[in-house]
Design a protein around this motif. Structure first.
Motif, PDB file in Angstrom:
ATOM      1  N   ARG A  92      52.384  48.331  32.840  1.00 27.68           N
ATOM      2  CA  ARG A  92      53.129  47.209  32.260  1.00 27.68           C
ATOM      3  C   ARG A  92      53.589  46.225  33.327  1.00 27.68           C
ATOM      4  N   GLY A  93      53.973  46.735  34.477  1.00 31.14           N
ATOM      5  CA  GLY A  93      54.512  45.857  35.503  1.00 31.14           C
ATOM      6  C   GLY A  93      53.465  45.169  36.361  1.00 31.14           C
ATOM      7  N   LEU A  94      52.365  45.870  36.651  1.00 28.88           N
ATOM      8  CA  LEU A  94      51.422  45.362  37.644  1.00 28.88           C
ATOM      9  C   LEU A  94      50.197  44.703  37.039  1.00 28.88           C
ATOM     10  N   TYR A  95      49.786  45.144  35.860  1.00 26.53           N
ATOM     11  CA  TYR A  95      48.519  44.668  35.319  1.00 26.53           C
ATOM     12  C   TYR A  95      48.509  43.166  35.034  1.00 26.53           C
ATOM     13  N   PRO A  96      49.579  42.596  34.467  1.00 27.66           N
ATOM     14  CA  PRO A  96      49.563  41.134  34.251  1.00 27.66           C
ATOM     15  C   PRO A  96      49.385  40.345  35.552  1.00 27.66           C
ATOM     16  N   LEU A  97      49.984  40.833  36.647  1.00 32.59           N
ATOM     17  CA  LEU A  97      49.830  40.150  37.932  1.00 32.59           C
ATOM     18  C   LEU A  97      48.380  40.220  38.409  1.00 32.59           C
ATOM     19  N   LEU A  98      47.741  41.358  38.222  1.00 34.86           N
ATOM     20  CA  LEU A  98      46.347  41.493  38.624  1.00 34.86           C
ATOM     21  C   LEU A  98      45.430  40.580  37.808  1.00 34.86           C
ATOM     22  N   VAL A  99      45.701  40.487  36.511  1.00 37.22           N
ATOM     23  CA  VAL A  99      44.898  39.604  35.664  1.00 37.22           C
ATOM     24  C   VAL A  99      45.078  38.154  36.094  1.00 37.22           C
ATOM     25  N   ALA A 100      46.312  37.777  36.390  1.00 39.01           N
ATOM     26  CA  ALA A 100      46.574  36.401  36.824  1.00 39.01           C
ATOM     27  C   ALA A 100      45.871  36.106  38.150  1.00 39.01           C
ATOM     28  N   PHE A 101      45.916  37.063  39.071  1.00 40.70           N
ATOM     29  CA  PHE A 101      45.250  36.862  40.359  1.00 40.70           C
ATOM     30  C   PHE A 101      43.742  36.764  40.197  1.00 40.70           C
ATOM     31  N   ASN A 102      43.180  37.593  39.309  1.00 40.60           N
ATOM     32  CA  ASN A 102      41.737  37.562  39.105  1.00 40.60           C
ATOM     33  C   ASN A 102      41.293  36.274  38.410  1.00 40.60           C
ATOM     34  N   SER A 103      42.191  35.630  37.687  1.00 45.21           N
ATOM     35  CA  SER A 103      41.848  34.386  36.992  1.00 45.21           C
ATOM     36  C   SER A 103      41.751  33.197  37.941  1.00 45.21           C
ATOM     37  N   ILE A 104      42.290  33.326  39.140  1.00 45.92           N
ATOM     38  CA  ILE A 104      42.240  32.228  40.109  1.00 45.92           C
ATOM     39  C   ILE A 104      40.829  32.109  40.662  1.00 45.92           C
ATOM     40  N   PRO A 105      40.214  30.935  40.617  1.00 41.96           N
ATOM     41  CA  PRO A 105      38.892  30.783  41.238  1.00 41.96           C
ATOM     42  C   PRO A 105      38.964  31.087  42.730  1.00 41.96           C
ATOM     43  N   LYS A 106      38.103  31.971  43.171  1.00 40.50           N
ATOM     44  CA  LYS A 106      38.153  32.390  44.573  1.00 40.50           C
ATOM     45  C   LYS A 106      37.766  31.252  45.523  1.00 40.50           C
ATOM     46  N   VAL A 107      37.001  30.275  45.013  1.00 40.13           N
ATOM     47  CA  VAL A 107      36.677  29.112  45.845  1.00 40.13           C
ATOM     48  C   VAL A 107      37.941  28.360  46.222  1.00 40.13           C
ATOM     49  N   ALA A 108      38.919  28.355  45.314  1.00 46.38           N
ATOM     50  CA  ALA A 108      40.169  27.640  45.592  1.00 46.38           C
ATOM     51  C   ALA A 108      41.000  28.341  46.654  1.00 46.38           C
ATOM     52  N   LEU A 109      40.758  29.637  46.876  1.00 47.48           N
ATOM     53  CA  LEU A 109      41.509  30.362  47.898  1.00 47.48           C
ATOM     54  C   LEU A 109      41.016  30.071  49.311  1.00 47.48           C
ATOM     55  N   VAL A 110      39.750  29.696  49.428  1.00 43.14           N
ATOM     56  CA  VAL A 110      39.160  29.559  50.760  1.00 43.14           C
ATOM     57  C   VAL A 110      39.878  28.529  51.617  1.00 43.14           C
ATOM     58  N   PRO A 111      40.172  27.310  51.128  1.00 45.98           N
ATOM     59  CA  PRO A 111      40.902  26.362  51.995  1.00 45.98           C
ATOM     60  C   PRO A 111      42.261  26.881  52.450  1.00 45.98           C
ATOM     61  N   VAL A 112      42.945  27.608  51.564  1.00 45.51           N
ATOM     62  CA  VAL A 112      44.237  28.186  51.948  1.00 45.51           C
ATOM     63  C   VAL A 112      44.053  29.236  53.033  1.00 45.51           C
ATOM     64  N   LEU A 113      43.037  30.059  52.883  1.00 42.58           N
ATOM     65  CA  LEU A 113      42.769  31.084  53.893  1.00 42.58           C
ATOM     66  C   LEU A 113      42.381  30.463  55.231  1.00 42.58           C
ATOM     67  N   VAL A 114      41.681  29.335  55.196  1.00 40.07           N
ATOM     68  CA  VAL A 114      41.331  28.645  56.440  1.00 40.07           C
ATOM     69  C   VAL A 114      42.594  28.141  57.130  1.00 40.07           C
ATOM     70  N   LEU A 115      43.541  27.630  56.363  1.00 39.41           N
ATOM     71  CA  LEU A 115      44.809  27.169  56.949  1.00 39.41           C
ATOM     72  C   LEU A 115      45.576  28.319  57.582  1.00 39.41           C
ATOM     73  N   TRP A 116      45.517  29.473  56.952  1.00 41.03           N
ATOM     74  CA  TRP A 116      46.269  30.618  57.462  1.00 41.03           C
ATOM     75  C   TRP A 116      45.587  31.301  58.650  1.00 41.03           C
ATOM     76  N   PHE A 117      44.269  31.482  58.571  1.00 47.20           N
ATOM     77  CA  PHE A 117      43.572  32.321  59.545  1.00 47.20           C
ATOM     78  C   PHE A 117      42.582  31.570  60.419  1.00 47.20           C
ATOM     79  N   GLY A 118      42.332  30.295  60.126  1.00 44.74           N
ATOM     80  CA  GLY A 118      41.414  29.516  60.935  1.00 44.74           C
ATOM     81  C   GLY A 118      39.970  29.707  60.499  1.00 44.74           C
ATOM     82  N   VAL A 119      39.077  29.070  61.257  1.00 40.94           N
ATOM     83  CA  VAL A 119      37.645  29.129  60.966  1.00 40.94           C
ATOM     84  C   VAL A 119      37.053  30.339  61.687  1.00 40.94           C
ATOM     85  N   ASN A 120      36.983  31.467  60.980  1.00 41.35           N
ATOM     86  CA  ASN A 120      36.424  32.699  61.531  1.00 41.35           C
ATOM     87  C   ASN A 120      35.984  33.581  60.368  1.00 41.35           C
ATOM     88  N   THR A 121      35.799  34.848  60.639  1.00 38.52           N
ATOM     89  CA  THR A 121      35.297  35.750  59.601  1.00 38.52           C
ATOM     90  C   THR A 121      36.384  36.300  58.676  1.00 38.52           C
TER      91      THR A 121
END
Length: 288
Positions: free
Chosen positions: A118-147
C-alpha cells in the motif's frame, strides 16, 4: 492350438508397440533438430526478403540500406563497433545487475507485506510512468557526461518489471497453503523463504528476459545524449555523417547482445526451474 495362436498375436503386438515407439522417437528427434535450426532459417529468410525488397524497389542506401551494405559497414568499422559495444554491454550489465538485486528485495517486500504494498507500490508506478528519456538530461547535470547516466537509465527501465513479477509470485501463495504452514508453526519469513521464493522463480525469470532486453534500450538512449562512448554515441555520430549502414550495424550489434543475454537468462531458467515446465516437457516427449 489356442496357446500356439496366442504367441504370434503377442509377438505382433510387441512388434507394433516397438515400431510405434521407434516412430515417436524418430519424430521427436526430427522435431528437436528442426527447433535448433528454425531460428537461423527464420533470420536468414528475414535478411533475404529485406535484401530482395530493397534491391527490387530501388530504395537508396541512405533511406534503408540492404543487409549486404550493412555487412560491409560492419567489416569496415569493426573496431569502433567492438569497442563501443563493450562499453554498452558493461553499462547495461551493471545497471541490470542492480535492478535484479534491488528488484528481488523490493518485490519480496511488496509481495509479503500488505502495508509495504500500500505504501510503496503507488510510488513505483509513478516512477515507472516517467519517460526515461526525460531523466537523461537530469542525470547529465548530476553526474556529467560519462557512463553513470547510462547505468542508471538501464537500471530504471529494467527495475519495475522485476519488482512486479517477483511481488506477484510471492503474493499469490494459496491461502490454504499459508494456513497449513502457520498451523505447523512456520513464521511469515519461513513461508516466504521456503514457499514464496520458489513459487516466484518462474515469474522472476519471465521478467528477467524482458528486463535484459529493455535495459539495452535504456543504456543506448542515455549514450545518445550523455556519453562519448557506446553504441548510442556511435549511432548518433553515424547519423550526423549520414552513414546509415553504420547506424543499422549498431542496431544489429545491439540486437545480438540482447539475444545473447536473453539466451543466458533462458539457460539459467532451464536449469533452476525445471519443475515448473516438467508437464510441458512431458507432453512434448509424448507423455514419457
Amino acid at each position: 492350438m489356442q496357446r500356439d495362436n496366442a504367441l504370434p498375436i503377442n509377438e505382433v503386438r510387441r512388434a507394433t508397440r516397438s515400431s510405434r515407439a521407434a516412430a515417436r522417437a524418430a519424430a521427436l528427434k526430427r522435431r528437436r533438430r528442426l527447433e535448433r535450426v528454425l531460428p537461423w532459417l527464420v533470420i536468414l529468410g528475414f535478411f533475404l526478403v529485406w535484401e530482395a525488397a530493397v534491391r527490387g524497389l530501388g530504395i537508396a542506401d541512405f533511406v534503408l540500406p540492404p543487409p549486404s551494405a550493412i555487412a560491409q559497414g560492419m567489416i569496415k568499422w569493426w573496431e569502433p563497433l567492438l569497442v563501443d559495444a563493450g562499453h554498452t554491454l558493461v553499462s547495461t550489465t551493471i545497471g541490470f545487475a542492480f535492478a535484479v538485486v534491488l528488484g528481488i528485495v523490493t518485490g519480496v517486500a511488496i509481495g509479503a507485506s500488505t502495508l509495504v504494498y500500500r505504501g510503496l507500490y503507488p510510488l513505483l508506478v509513478a516512477f515507472n510512468s516517467i519517460p526515461k528519456v526525460a531523466l537523461v538530461p537530469v542525470l547529465v547535470l548530476w553526474f556529467g557526461v560519462n557512463t553513470v547516466p547510462a547505468i542508471i537509465t538501464a537500471f530504471a527501465i529494467s527495475f519495475f518489471p522485476i519488482v512486479v513479477n517477483v511481488a506477484t509470485g510471492i503474493a499469490t501463495i494459496e491461502p490454504e497453503q499459508r494456513d497449513v504452514l502457520r498451523a505447523l508453526g512456520a513464521r511469515p519469513l519461513d513461508i516466504v523463504r521456503k514457499v514464496g521464493l520458489p513459487r516466484a522463480m518462474p515469474y522472476f525469470f519471465a521478467s528477467l528476459k524482458i528486463a535484459i532486453t529493455v535495459a539495452f534500450v535504456g543504456s543506448i538512449t542515455a549514450e545518445t545524449v550523455s556519453s562519448e562512448h557506446g553504441i548510442g554515441h556511435l549511432m548518433m555520430a553515424a547519423s550526423a555523417s549520414f552513414d546509415v549502414p553504420l547506424v543499422f550495424a549498431g542496431l544489429i550489434v545491439t540486437s545480438v547482445m540482447g539475444i545473447a543475454m536473453y539466451t543466458i537468462a533462458a539457460a539459467i531458467e532451464k536449469r533452476t526451474t525445471t519443475w515448473a515446465t516438467r508437464g510441458q516437457n512431458d507432453l512434448e516427449n509424448g507423455g514419457h
